[in-house]
Design an enzyme around this catalytic site. Sequence first.
Site, PDB file in Angstrom:
ATOM      1  N   THR A 151       0.837  -1.195   0.000  1.00 49.26           N
ATOM      2  CA  THR A 151       0.000   0.000   0.000  1.00 49.26           C
ATOM      3  C   THR A 151       0.871   1.244   0.000  1.00 49.26           C
ATOM      4  O   THR A 151       2.016   1.199   0.433  1.00 49.26           O
ATOM      5  CB  THR A 151      -0.843  -0.056   1.293  1.00 49.26           C
ATOM      6  OG1 THR A 151      -1.800  -1.086   1.143  1.00 49.26           O
ATOM      7  CG2 THR A 151      -1.521   1.233   1.634  1.00 49.26           C
ATOM      8  N   ASP A 182      -8.124  -1.851   5.748  1.00 46.10           N
ATOM      9  CA  ASP A 182      -8.055  -0.655   6.593  1.00 46.10           C
ATOM     10  C   ASP A 182      -7.914   0.643   5.806  1.00 46.10           C
ATOM     11  O   ASP A 182      -8.214   1.726   6.313  1.00 46.10           O
ATOM     12  CB  ASP A 182      -6.836  -0.768   7.509  1.00 46.10           C
ATOM     13  CG  ASP A 182      -5.549  -0.885   6.676  1.00 46.10           C
ATOM     14  OD1 ASP A 182      -5.423  -1.854   5.905  1.00 46.10           O
ATOM     15  OD2 ASP A 182      -4.694   0.019   6.766  1.00 46.10           O
TER      16      ASP A 182
HETATM   17  N1  ASP Z   1      -3.377  -2.601   4.434  1.00 39.41           N
HETATM   18  C1  ASP Z   1      -3.682  -3.046   3.097  1.00 39.41           C
HETATM   19  C2  ASP Z   1      -4.940  -3.855   3.114  1.00 39.41           C
HETATM   20  O1  ASP Z   1      -5.109  -4.660   3.990  1.00 39.41           O
HETATM   21  C3  ASP Z   1      -2.600  -3.879   2.503  1.00 39.41           C
HETATM   22  C4  ASP Z   1      -1.259  -3.223   2.489  1.00 39.41           C
HETATM   23  O2  ASP Z   1      -0.897  -2.481   3.381  1.00 39.41           O
HETATM   24  O3  ASP Z   1      -0.532  -3.484   1.524  1.00 39.41           O
HETATM   25  O4  ASP Z   1      -5.726  -3.738   2.206  1.00 39.41           O
END
Ligand code: ASP
Length: 286
Positions: A151, A182
């Site tokens: 992300t 999240d």
């Molecule tokens: N937090 C993100 C999610 O769960 C994934 C990530 O941080 O790459 O969608």
Amino acid sequence: MAEDRWAIAVHGGACDIPADLQAPRREGCAAAAKAGAMILASGGSVLDAVKVAVCLLEDDPAFNAGGGSVTNADGEVEMDAGIMDGATLDVGAVACVRSLYNPVEAAHAMLREPPVLLVGAGAEAFARSRGIAEARAGMPLATPGGRGHDTVGCVARDRKGHVAAATSTGGLAGTLAGRVGDAPLPGSGFYAEDGIGAVSLSGDGEAIARTLLAARVMRALETADASAAAEAIFAPMARLAAEAGVILLDREGRVGIAHNSPHFAAAFVREGMEPVSGIVWKENNG
Ligand code: ASP
């Protein structure tokens, strides 16, 4: 005076970053931070700074967001993004969008609208109504075989002390269609409030949402310094055996970074200081 300085920090995901992606992610984070810094240095708004920085990361195939997103169990891209204005506490967020190159642009356009979050077809229709670019049939959007948590996010502070935060993701590869993590949830994947600071996270979305991780970091920022506040992620993540990484700015623009993932890609610039960008390794942090 320190409190009159602008500052910006970006991240490109808390995960185990494969060797071939380390340089592209470091460079992508540095370029995004620089673009946001130019906006802040010329007196632009923190919201524009975080939006532009996150758009650049979404455009970069080295990251799992926007055009670089991973695919779910059905082989589809479903992206989430959120942005928050620390001056007004306005939030704009979209989730499960499939056709947008820059979900953060749609989230930004949502900021002054009454809903906090639009999902799926409704979010795409809203983006269309605002003239936000959509992928057309035959134009690739996904990066097949995406790896880990990667992300992207950004936090910024202007010279007047206004702060903003944004987070954008392609989610976790191979998850059930319709799954939202999240990233578009204020208090989980991001938060910003003038007088306290701004936070953006990456990691195991379910664990971050279940522990309201951004809210915990914000609460820590009320009393702790930037580095100690960033460390507020460790205990909740250890409790759930989960991974996360956080970037934050405190009310004066001091930077905090922490992660318990093997790596974390990040960059930051503070007025009057040399830009810093790199991949942080777990053994050196937390
Ligand atoms: N937090 C993100 C999610 O769960 C994934 C990530 O941080 O790459 O969608």
